[in-house]
Scaffold this active site. Structure first.
Site, short mmCIF file in Angstrom:
data_model
loop_
_atom_site.label_atom_id
_atom_site.label_comp_id
_atom_site.label_asym_id
_atom_site.label_seq_id
_atom_site.Cartn_x
_atom_site.Cartn_y
_atom_site.Cartn_z
N THR A 125 0.80 -1.23 0.00
CA THR A 125 0.00 0.00 0.00
C THR A 125 0.83 1.27 0.00
O THR A 125 1.93 1.32 0.57
CB THR A 125 -0.92 0.01 1.25
OG1 THR A 125 -1.42 1.34 1.44
CG2 THR A 125 -0.19 -0.39 2.52
N GLU A 127 0.24 3.62 1.81
CA GLU A 127 0.37 4.07 3.21
C GLU A 127 1.80 3.88 3.72
O GLU A 127 2.22 4.55 4.68
CB GLU A 127 -0.58 3.28 4.11
CG GLU A 127 -2.04 3.66 3.98
CD GLU A 127 -2.38 4.99 4.65
OE1 GLU A 127 -1.92 5.23 5.78
OE2 GLU A 127 -3.09 5.78 4.02
N TYR A 150 -1.27 0.21 11.02
CA TYR A 150 -1.63 -0.47 9.76
C TYR A 150 -0.46 -0.42 8.79
O TYR A 150 -0.04 -1.44 8.23
CB TYR A 150 -2.86 0.22 9.14
CG TYR A 150 -3.11 -0.19 7.69
CD1 TYR A 150 -3.79 -1.36 7.39
CD2 TYR A 150 -2.66 0.61 6.63
CE1 TYR A 150 -4.01 -1.74 6.06
CE2 TYR A 150 -2.87 0.24 5.31
CZ TYR A 150 -3.55 -0.93 5.03
OH TYR A 150 -3.75 -1.29 3.72
N LYS A 154 1.89 -3.40 7.28
CA LYS A 154 1.94 -3.63 5.83
C LYS A 154 3.37 -3.56 5.30
O LYS A 154 3.73 -4.26 4.36
CB LYS A 154 1.06 -2.60 5.11
CG LYS A 154 -0.40 -2.98 5.09
CD LYS A 154 -0.64 -4.12 4.10
CE LYS A 154 -2.08 -4.53 4.04
NZ LYS A 154 -2.33 -5.63 3.08
P1 NAP Z 1 -11.46 -4.98 2.49
O1 NAP Z 1 -12.63 -4.68 1.63
O2 NAP Z 1 -11.42 -4.45 3.88
O3 NAP Z 1 -11.33 -6.58 2.54
C1 NAP Z 1 -10.48 -7.22 3.47
C2 NAP Z 1 -10.67 -8.72 3.35
O4 NAP Z 1 -9.77 -9.36 4.26
C3 NAP Z 1 -12.08 -9.22 3.71
O5 NAP Z 1 -12.44 -10.25 2.81
C4 NAP Z 1 -11.89 -9.80 5.10
O6 NAP Z 1 -12.80 -10.83 5.41
C5 NAP Z 1 -10.49 -10.38 4.95
N1 NAP Z 1 -9.85 -10.67 6.22
C6 NAP Z 1 -9.63 -9.81 7.26
N2 NAP Z 1 -9.02 -10.46 8.26
C7 NAP Z 1 -8.84 -11.74 7.86
C8 NAP Z 1 -8.24 -12.88 8.45
N3 NAP Z 1 -7.73 -12.85 9.69
N4 NAP Z 1 -8.21 -14.04 7.75
C9 NAP Z 1 -8.75 -14.11 6.51
N5 NAP Z 1 -9.35 -13.05 5.89
C10 NAP Z 1 -9.37 -11.88 6.56
O7 NAP Z 1 -10.11 -4.53 1.78
P2 NAP Z 1 -9.84 -4.14 0.24
O8 NAP Z 1 -10.11 -2.70 0.06
O9 NAP Z 1 -10.49 -5.16 -0.62
O10 NAP Z 1 -8.26 -4.30 0.17
C11 NAP Z 1 -7.65 -5.52 -0.19
C12 NAP Z 1 -6.20 -5.52 0.26
O11 NAP Z 1 -5.50 -4.46 -0.38
C13 NAP Z 1 -5.99 -5.30 1.75
O12 NAP Z 1 -4.86 -6.05 2.12
C14 NAP Z 1 -5.68 -3.82 1.87
O13 NAP Z 1 -4.91 -3.55 3.03
C15 NAP Z 1 -4.90 -3.60 0.59
N6 NAP Z 1 -4.95 -2.27 0.02
C16 NAP Z 1 -6.17 -1.69 -0.26
C17 NAP Z 1 -6.21 -0.44 -0.86
C18 NAP Z 1 -7.52 0.23 -1.18
O14 NAP Z 1 -7.51 1.44 -1.45
N7 NAP Z 1 -8.63 -0.50 -1.23
C19 NAP Z 1 -5.01 0.21 -1.20
C20 NAP Z 1 -3.80 -0.42 -0.92
C21 NAP Z 1 -3.78 -1.66 -0.34
P3 NAP Z 1 -14.15 -10.60 6.28
O15 NAP Z 1 -15.24 -10.39 5.27
O16 NAP Z 1 -14.29 -11.88 7.01
O17 NAP Z 1 -13.92 -9.41 7.16
O1 G4F Z 2 -10.71 6.59 3.09
P1 G4F Z 2 -9.66 6.50 4.12
O2 G4F Z 2 -10.04 5.86 5.41
O3 G4F Z 2 -8.44 5.76 3.42
P2 G4F Z 2 -6.88 5.69 3.79
O4 G4F Z 2 -6.64 5.97 5.21
O5 G4F Z 2 -6.16 6.52 2.80
O6 G4F Z 2 -6.58 4.14 3.56
C1 G4F Z 2 -7.06 3.43 2.43
O7 G4F Z 2 -6.12 3.52 1.38
C2 G4F Z 2 -4.85 2.94 1.67
C3 G4F Z 2 -3.98 3.16 0.43
O8 G4F Z 2 -3.39 4.43 0.52
C4 G4F Z 2 -5.04 1.46 1.96
F1 G4F Z 2 -3.84 0.89 2.22
C5 G4F Z 2 -5.95 1.29 3.14
O9 G4F Z 2 -6.20 -0.11 3.33
C6 G4F Z 2 -7.28 1.98 2.84
O10 G4F Z 2 -7.91 1.29 1.78
O11 G4F Z 2 -9.10 7.95 4.45
C7 G4F Z 2 -8.66 8.82 3.42
C8 G4F Z 2 -8.37 10.19 4.03
C9 G4F Z 2 -7.50 10.15 5.29
O12 G4F Z 2 -6.60 11.23 5.26
C10 G4F Z 2 -8.48 10.34 6.42
O13 G4F Z 2 -7.94 10.92 7.61
O14 G4F Z 2 -9.61 10.76 4.45
C11 G4F Z 2 -9.44 11.31 5.75
N1 G4F Z 2 -10.72 11.40 6.43
C12 G4F Z 2 -11.28 12.57 6.89
N2 G4F Z 2 -12.42 12.31 7.52
C13 G4F Z 2 -11.52 10.40 6.77
C14 G4F Z 2 -12.61 10.96 7.45
N3 G4F Z 2 -11.42 9.07 6.55
C15 G4F Z 2 -12.41 8.28 7.03
N4 G4F Z 2 -12.33 6.96 6.80
N5 G4F Z 2 -13.49 8.80 7.71
C16 G4F Z 2 -13.64 10.14 7.96
O15 G4F Z 2 -14.60 10.57 8.59
#
Ligand code: NAP
Ligand code: G4F
Length: 332
Positions: A125, A127, A150, A154
Site C-alpha cells: 500500500t 500508506e 496499519y 503492511k
Molecule cells: P477490504 O474490503 O477491507 O477486505 C479485506 C478482506 O480481508 C475481507 O475479505 C476480510 O474478510 C479479509 N480478512 C480480514 N481479516 C482476515 C483474516 N484474519 N483471515 C482471513 N481473511 C481476513 O479490503 P480491500 O479494500 O479489498 O483491500 C484488499 C487488500 O489491499 C488489503 O490487504 C488492503 O490492506 C490492501 N490495500 C487496499 C487499498 C484500497 O484502497 N482498497 C489500497 C492499498 C492496499 P471478512 O469479510 O471476514 O472481514
Molecule cells: O478513506 P480512508 O479511510 O483511506 P486511507 O486511510 O487513505 O486508507 C485506504 O487507502 C490505503 C492506500 O493508501 C489502503 F492501504 C488502506 O487499506 C485503505 O484502503 O481515508 C482517506 C483520508 C485520510 O486522510 C483520512 O484521515 O480521508 C481522511 N478522512 C477525513 N475524515 C476520513 C474521514 N477518513 C475516514 N475513513 N473517515 C472520515 O470521517
C-alpha cells in the site's frame, strides 16, 4: 485451467479480482474466515458468489493456510486479506499486526513449504510512504516512513515478500496500490462514507456527514481497474514491485464538491460537520503515485477517472437508498 487462491475474497478487491479471473477462465478459490454473520454482498453484487470454491481459513491460523495450500496447489495466490482500515489500527494494533504482518509470514511460509512454485501477489500500500515524497509524488524509489500501525504492519508484509523472493527464489510481487474505490467500498472509508451520506441526505434520511478533516489529498482510482494490474504482475517472467495509481490526486473538498454536485447541491458546507472522533493521531496529507513503471512494464493504465468514479458511486448509492426510503415509507 489455472487455479487461483484469493485471501480476502469477501472484500472489495477480492470480489473484483474474482470476477476478473473468472472471466479469464481461472478456477477461483476463496479463503473465507468463520464469522457469526457471513457477508457475501460484494460477491453477490458482482454476481460471482456461486462461481467460487470457498475454503475455510484465517490468516491468523497457520494450520488452515497449510491445509488450503496443500489442498488446492494453486498456480497463483493473491494475498488480499487484511485489517484494512487505517483508522482502527490505532485501537487494534495487535490484531492489525497479527493479520497484516504475521499473517503474511504465515501464508508465505505455507507457500514456501507446500507449493513453492506458485506465484504470490502481496497487497502492499501507498500508506507505507507516510508523508515522504520526491517532488510531490511517490515512486518505487521513494523511502518508506509509515505513520500508522496499519502501515507499519503492511511494510513488514512488503519486506517479507521481498525477502522470500530473495532468500528462496520464490515469485513474490508487491503491488503498491494507492487508494482505490468502487460502489462496494466499505462504508467506513471516506469516499463511500461521503457517497452514501450524500444519497441519504438527498432522500431525507440523514442531515449531515461527519468527517475528521477536509484537507487530505488522495490518489483515488477504480478498484475494477486495479485488479487487472495485480494479475498482470503475476504474468511477468520475473517478480517485481509496482506502484499502481492514477497519477492525479484530489482533496476531500474536491470529493465533496463532486459528490454533492451529482445530486444538484452546489453548497455542501451546511451538510458537512467536523467531528474530532474521525481525526487520526497522525495523518498522511498527500498521496500521488508515479505509475510510469507499471505503464511501461505491465502495459497497464487506469481507465476510470476521478469524477467518473465518484459519480458511479453516488449513482449506485442513490439506487440503494431509494429502496430503503421506499421500504420506510411503506411501513408508515
Ligand atoms: P477490504 O474490503 O477491507 O477486505 C479485506 C478482506 O480481508 C475481507 O475479505 C476480510 O474478510 C479479509 N480478512 C480480514 N481479516 C482476515 C483474516 N484474519 N483471515 C482471513 N481473511 C481476513 O479490503 P480491500 O479494500 O479489498 O483491500 C484488499 C487488500 O489491499 C488489503 O490487504 C488492503 O490492506 C490492501 N490495500 C487496499 C487499498 C484500497 O484502497 N482498497 C489500497 C492499498 C492496499 P471478512 O469479510 O471476514 O472481514
Ligand atoms: O478513506 P480512508 O479511510 O483511506 P486511507 O486511510 O487513505 O486508507 C485506504 O487507502 C490505503 C492506500 O493508501 C489502503 F492501504 C488502506 O487499506 C485503505 O484502503 O481515508 C482517506 C483520508 C485520510 O486522510 C483520512 O484521515 O480521508 C481522511 N478522512 C477525513 N475524515 C476520513 C474521514 N477518513 C475516514 N475513513 N473517515 C472520515 O470521517
Amino acid at each position: 485451467m489455472k487455479k487461483a487462491l484469493i485471501t480476502g475474497i469477501t472484500g472489495q478487491d477480492g470480489a473484483y479480482l474474482a470476477q476478473f479471473l473468472l472471466k479469464k477462465d481461472y478456477k477461483v478459490f476463496g479463503l473465507i474466515r468463520r464469522v457469526a454473520s457471513r457477508d457475501m454482498s460484494n460477491l453477490e453484487y458482482l454476481d460471482v458468489a456461486d462461481k467460487i470454491s470457498f475454503i475455510d481459513g484465517d490468516l491468523t491460523d497457520e494450520a488452515s493456510l497449510i491445509s488450503a495450500v496443500k489442498r488446492i496447489y494453486p498456480d497463483e495466490i493473491y494475498n488480499l486479506a487484511a485489517q484494512s482500515f487505517v483508522g482502527i489500527s490505532w485501537d487494534q494494533p495487535l490484531t492489525t499486526f497479527d493479520i497484516n504482518a504475521t499473517g503474511t509470514l504465515r501464508i508465505l511460509n505455507a507457500v514456501k513449504t507446500f507449493c513453492p512454485t506458485a506465484k504470490f501477489y502481496q497487497a502492499s500500500t501507498s500508506e507505507m510512504f507516510g508523508n515522504s515524497n520526491d517532488k510531490g509524488v511517490q515512486s518505487e524509489a521513494t523511502y518508506f516512513h509509515p505513520r500508522s500501525p496499519y502501515a507499519i504492519a503492511k511494510l513488514a508484509g512488503y519486506w517479507l515478500a521481498v525477502n522470500y523472493r530473495e532468500s528462496y527464489n520464490m515469485f513474490c510481487a508487491n503491488g503498491i496500490l494507492f487508494n482505490h474505490e468502487s460502489p462496494i467500498r466499505g462504508k467506513e472509508f471516506v469516499t463511500r462514507k461521503i457517497t452514501d451520506g450524500v444519497a441519504k441526505i438527498k432522500f431525507g434520511l440523514a442531515e449531515d456527514i461527519k468527517l475528521g478533516n477536509l484537507d487530505s489529498f488522495r490518489d483515488w482510482g477504480f478498484a475494477g481497474d486495479y485488479v487487472e494490474a495485480m494479475w498482470l504482475m503475476l504474468q511477468q517472467n520475473n517478480p517485481d514491485d509496482f506502484i499502481i495509481s492514477t497519477g492525479e490526486n484530489h482533496s476531500i473538498k474536491d470529493l465533496l464538491n463532486t459528490a454533492f454536485n451529482r445530486v444538484g447541491i452546489k453548497d455542501w458546507s451546511r451538510y458537512v460537520k467536523l467531528d474530532p472522533q474521525y481525526k487520526r493521531p497522525s495523518e498522511l496529507f498527500t498521496l500521488k503515485g508515479q505509475n510510469g513503471k507499471a505503464k511501461e512494464k505491465l502495459g497497464w493504465k487506469p481507465k476510470v477517472g476521478f469524477e467518473q468514479l465518484i459519480n458511479m458511486m453516488v449513482d449506485v448509492d442513490l439506487e440503494r437508498i431509494k429502496l430503503v426510503a421506499k421500504k420506510l415509507k411503506n411501513k408508515e
